[in-house]
Design a protein around this motif. Structure first.
Motif, PDB file in Angstrom:
ATOM      1  N   MET A   1     -59.190   6.835  19.232  1.00 33.07           N
ATOM      2  CA  MET A   1     -59.748   5.481  19.363  1.00 33.07           C
ATOM      3  C   MET A   1     -58.747   4.452  18.837  1.00 33.07           C
ATOM      4  O   MET A   1     -58.150   4.657  17.774  1.00 33.07           O
ATOM      5  CB  MET A   1     -61.070   5.377  18.580  1.00 33.07           C
ATOM      6  N   ASN A   2     -58.557   3.369  19.585  1.00 33.95           N
ATOM      7  CA  ASN A   2     -57.665   2.305  19.130  1.00 33.95           C
ATOM      8  C   ASN A   2     -58.198   1.680  17.841  1.00 33.95           C
ATOM      9  O   ASN A   2     -59.404   1.674  17.587  1.00 33.95           O
ATOM     10  CB  ASN A   2     -57.541   1.222  20.206  1.00 33.95           C
ATOM     11  N   ASN A   3     -57.291   1.137  17.054  1.00 32.13           N
ATOM     12  CA  ASN A   3     -57.726   0.478  15.820  1.00 32.13           C
ATOM     13  C   ASN A   3     -57.840  -1.038  15.983  1.00 32.13           C
ATOM     14  O   ASN A   3     -57.952  -1.766  15.003  1.00 32.13           O
ATOM     15  CB  ASN A   3     -56.795   0.822  14.664  1.00 32.13           C
ATOM     16  N   THR A   4     -57.789  -1.510  17.236  1.00 34.88           N
ATOM     17  CA  THR A   4     -58.022  -2.921  17.545  1.00 34.88           C
ATOM     18  C   THR A   4     -58.945  -3.027  18.757  1.00 34.88           C
ATOM     19  O   THR A   4     -59.127  -2.059  19.503  1.00 34.88           O
ATOM     20  CB  THR A   4     -56.708  -3.667  17.860  1.00 34.88           C
ATOM     21  N   TYR A   5     -59.522  -4.184  18.925  1.00 32.87           N
ATOM     22  CA  TYR A   5     -60.332  -4.457  20.118  1.00 32.87           C
ATOM     23  C   TYR A   5     -60.220  -5.939  20.437  1.00 32.87           C
ATOM     24  O   TYR A   5     -59.703  -6.736  19.631  1.00 32.87           O
ATOM     25  CB  TYR A   5     -61.794  -4.051  19.906  1.00 32.87           C
ATOM     26  N   GLN A   6     -60.710  -6.322  21.614  1.00 29.08           N
ATOM     27  CA  GLN A   6     -60.633  -7.716  22.038  1.00 29.08           C
ATOM     28  C   GLN A   6     -61.998  -8.394  21.954  1.00 29.08           C
ATOM     29  O   GLN A   6     -63.035  -7.751  22.137  1.00 29.08           O
ATOM     30  CB  GLN A   6     -60.088  -7.820  23.459  1.00 29.08           C
ATOM     31  N   ARG A   7     -61.953  -9.672  21.663  1.00 28.84           N
ATOM     32  CA  ARG A   7     -63.159 -10.491  21.643  1.00 28.84           C
ATOM     33  C   ARG A   7     -62.811 -11.877  22.160  1.00 28.84           C
ATOM     34  O   ARG A   7     -61.628 -12.261  22.222  1.00 28.84           O
ATOM     35  CB  ARG A   7     -63.726 -10.598  20.234  1.00 28.84           C
ATOM     36  N   ILE A   8     -63.834 -12.640  22.533  1.00 31.26           N
ATOM     37  CA  ILE A   8     -63.649 -14.035  22.943  1.00 31.26           C
ATOM     38  C   ILE A   8     -64.432 -14.914  21.977  1.00 31.26           C
ATOM     39  O   ILE A   8     -65.619 -14.676  21.721  1.00 31.26           O
ATOM     40  CB  ILE A   8     -64.116 -14.268  24.389  1.00 31.26           C
TER      41      ILE A   8
END
Length: 332
Positions: A1-8
């Motif tokens: 699992m990545n340790n970052t994600y995207q949000r707006i």
């Protein structure tokens, strides 16, 4: 699992119409889970008209959307990590995960979802908040009897489309109002309304009179403006109005009401409502809606944009009436 994600996040407040530059796409670190928390990978994001009102810093029924924080929004997704005793990996849940690929929750307000008979995305539409809005307005405010006529504005949308179908199941005459021949055709041929009036057709008053020759006993109002005025003028004595939304004024425009005398002349009962203030009704309503969807008695359509970055343009399209049915963003 990545340790970052995207949000707006909301980067600035609108001055009139919503524009893409009001939003900012960010990459943020995935937080460590504490005891009692769980991590959700959001599969779908719901886009809804109420979000426009929350973008303004103005007094309303709910607090404004804070700047530089994840935009509010309903989501459905899968639990991918859990330190919460009531949730485990693989559970599907409905949440207010916002405009983001991932969400951390303490479990409050989460609803476990059964996807064996109802598709996951439907829990943001016909078996979610829009469906409950339709159910509550029809059953708790309009309270129509078989043979009576209901007029539904924005009839091809996520809420209006459910109102008309539920009314038909009660033995009522359902008359929709929508924008354009394609939407009106969908409302009648697929959803089963008795008639649908194109408010862009040039003769709204005459067309509505033809569609509701015996008058209107209930109005489910999503739009306001001339659409609402015209429907009010066709009401029968003691008609009821469920005031759900005023799309015509979401950018701050004044919404004059020219048929105000009709409220007195016809002894109209008009009630505005916010469906999240009636959570006691949700278990019953959602159970009924889910059963109807599973049985194929409640039809719906979704307009789906792909990827989180598409959310701002999809939201603008929703406010301009470009979608049919429920507007979603597919995140996975």
């Amino acid at each position: 699992m990545n340790n970052t994600y995207q949000r707006i996040v909301l980067a600035a407040r609108p001055q009139g119409e919503v524009t893409p530059d009001l939003f900012r796409l960010e990459t943020v670190p995935l937080p460590e889970l504490a005891d009692g928390q769980l991590l959700i990978r959001n599969h779908y994001l719901s886009l809804d008209p109420y979000m426009r009102g929350r973008m303004d810093d103005a007094r309303s029924y709910a607090a404004p959307q804070p700047l530089d924080e994840t935009m509010i929004g309903g989501t459905v997704g899968e639990v991918v990590a859990s330190r919460h005793p009531s949730f485990r990996e693989g559970d599907f849940v409905a949440a207010m995960g916002g405009w983001a690929e991932m969400a951390v929750s303490d479990g409050a307000g989460l609803r476990k979802l059964d996807t064996s008979a109802v598709p996951l995305s439907a829990y943001l539409g016909v078996v979610g908040m829009p469906g409950m809005t339709a159910w509550y307005g029809l059953n708790r405010i309009l309270e129509l009897q078989p043979g009576q006529t209901v007029c539904v504005s924005a009839a091809s949308g996520a809420v209006g489309s459910v109102v008309g179908q539920l009314a038909k199941l009660r033995g009522c005459r359902a008359v929709g109002i929508a924008g354009g021949p394609e939407k009106c055709d969908y409302v009648v041929r697929e959803l089963g309304f008795d008639a649908c009036v194109d408010y862009r057709g040039g003769d709204l008053r005459g067309d509505l009179k033809a569609a509701a020759p015996d008058g209107i006993d209930g109005i489910f109002e999503n739009v306001g403006g001339p659409v609402f005025d015209t429907a009010l003028a066709r009401t029968n004595p003691f008609a009821r109005v469920a005031l759900c939304g005023m799309i015509a004024g979401y950018n701050g425009e004044d919404i004059p009401l020219r048929s105000v005398r009709v409220l007195l002349k016809n002894r109209i009962t008009l009630r505005g409502f916010i469906v999240t203030e009636h959570l006691d009704c949700w278990p019953q309503g959602l159970a009924e809606l889910g059963s109807l969807v599973a049985a194929g008695q409640l039809k719906y359509r979704e307009t789906v944009s792909q990827g989180l970055a598409s959310a701002p343009e999809a939201f603008i399209g929703l406010l301009k009436g470009r979608n049919v049915g429920k507007q979603l963003v597919k995140l996975v």
